[in-house]
Design an enzyme around this catalytic site. Sequence first.
Site, PDB file in Angstrom:
ATOM      1  N   LEU A 101       3.034   2.698   0.507  1.00 58.91           N
ATOM      2  CA  LEU A 101       2.507   3.403   1.442  1.00 58.91           C
ATOM      3  C   LEU A 101       1.247   1.900   2.381  1.00 58.91           C
ATOM      4  O   LEU A 101       0.820   1.521   1.435  1.00 58.91           O
ATOM      5  CB  LEU A 101       0.916   4.208   1.144  1.00 58.91           C
ATOM      6  CG  LEU A 101       1.732   5.733  -0.242  1.00 58.91           C
ATOM      7  CD1 LEU A 101       0.065   6.102  -0.103  1.00 58.91           C
ATOM      8  CD2 LEU A 101       2.530   6.319   1.608  1.00 58.91           C
ATOM      9  N   ASP A 102       1.555   2.717   4.050  1.00 63.25           N
ATOM     10  CA  ASP A 102       0.851   1.500   4.422  1.00 63.25           C
ATOM     11  C   ASP A 102      -0.534   1.038   4.101  1.00 63.25           C
ATOM     12  O   ASP A 102      -1.489   1.885   3.329  1.00 63.25           O
ATOM     13  CB  ASP A 102       1.065   1.182   6.110  1.00 63.25           C
ATOM     14  CG  ASP A 102       0.228   2.171   7.001  1.00 63.25           C
ATOM     15  OD1 ASP A 102      -0.931   2.714   6.891  1.00 63.25           O
ATOM     16  OD2 ASP A 102       1.584   3.277   7.151  1.00 63.25           O
ATOM     17  N   TYR A 103      -1.285   0.136   4.530  1.00 63.13           N
ATOM     18  CA  TYR A 103      -3.024  -0.240   4.286  1.00 63.13           C
ATOM     19  C   TYR A 103      -3.866   0.607   4.582  1.00 63.13           C
ATOM     20  O   TYR A 103      -4.714   0.576   3.652  1.00 63.13           O
ATOM     21  CB  TYR A 103      -3.126  -1.158   4.865  1.00 63.13           C
ATOM     22  CG  TYR A 103      -4.655  -1.835   4.251  1.00 63.13           C
ATOM     23  CD1 TYR A 103      -4.819  -2.303   3.167  1.00 63.13           C
ATOM     24  CD2 TYR A 103      -5.311  -2.250   5.575  1.00 63.13           C
ATOM     25  CE1 TYR A 103      -5.580  -3.706   2.536  1.00 63.13           C
ATOM     26  CE2 TYR A 103      -6.602  -2.256   5.405  1.00 63.13           C
ATOM     27  CZ  TYR A 103      -6.385  -3.822   4.445  1.00 63.13           C
ATOM     28  OH  TYR A 103      -7.843  -3.777   4.082  1.00 63.13           O
ATOM     29  N   THR A 105      -2.557   3.977   5.095  1.00 63.58           N
ATOM     30  CA  THR A 105      -2.171   5.902   4.885  1.00 63.58           C
ATOM     31  C   THR A 105      -3.146   5.991   2.688  1.00 63.58           C
ATOM     32  O   THR A 105      -3.094   4.757   2.237  1.00 63.58           O
ATOM     33  CB  THR A 105      -0.844   5.875   4.357  1.00 63.58           C
ATOM     34  OG1 THR A 105      -0.440   5.813   6.165  1.00 63.58           O
ATOM     35  CG2 THR A 105      -0.549   6.657   4.305  1.00 63.58           C
TER      36      THR A 105
END
Length: 248
Positions: A101-103, A105
């Site tokens: 999961l990106d930063y 999200t």
Amino acid sequence: MRLQKYMASCGVASRRKCEEYIAAGRVTVNGQVVSGMGAQVEEGDTVCFDGKPIRPEKRRQYLLLNKPQGVVTTLSDPEGRRTVRDLIPDIHERVFPVGRLDYETEGLLLLTNDGQLMQDLTHPSHEVEKRYRVRARGDLAPRALGRLESGVTLDDGHHTAPARVELLPDDPAFPGQKNLMISVHEGHNRLVRRMFAAVGAQVTFLRRESIGNLTLGTLKPGAFRHLTEGEVKYLKRLAGEEGRDVAP
């Protein structure tokens, strides 16, 4: 047992990543550097990764974490940012995130030291469904939602698989923005954000709600729990591993 599979059982990484480590010359068997993918490990062999002996994990861990925003999905960060490892200080085994999961999200993230399951769950052939809650601004007319459902072409030329999209009630606290649920089964980097960008919209909030039938439930951001034995068996069925033991 193949060397890369042995390394995965030791919790080093997924088999695919272990193959990269082998090719880079970072693995030795009985003191000899191994760079081929066909190497076998026999009982009594000494396997080292970056000069340190590795052995199969004594206890497999299967965790479900509610990742907050502002946390990176890695075990360490050269920029000193908070990582998912920081959120599980009581877990002494080395566990790895299943996907990313990106930063910015938040939401459901699985972590495990079961390298085989990690690889199988992320393999595109198994089409494991992931469900996200989205808030976005921009062109989200019915035609745009229809494009998301049928598949869009991303900035790198990849055409996405069909998705399921549900329009939710507007939130008066965020005028001009739409709330949606979208279900996808691909694992491309920043997939949902890029899908919305492809139809002229910008995601302002993104939370993964579920993977398969595993959901966040009442788990608060930053908290985690252990999966039940039944949940682990369910994931192994999703990954085509039905019949493989949960215990090491």
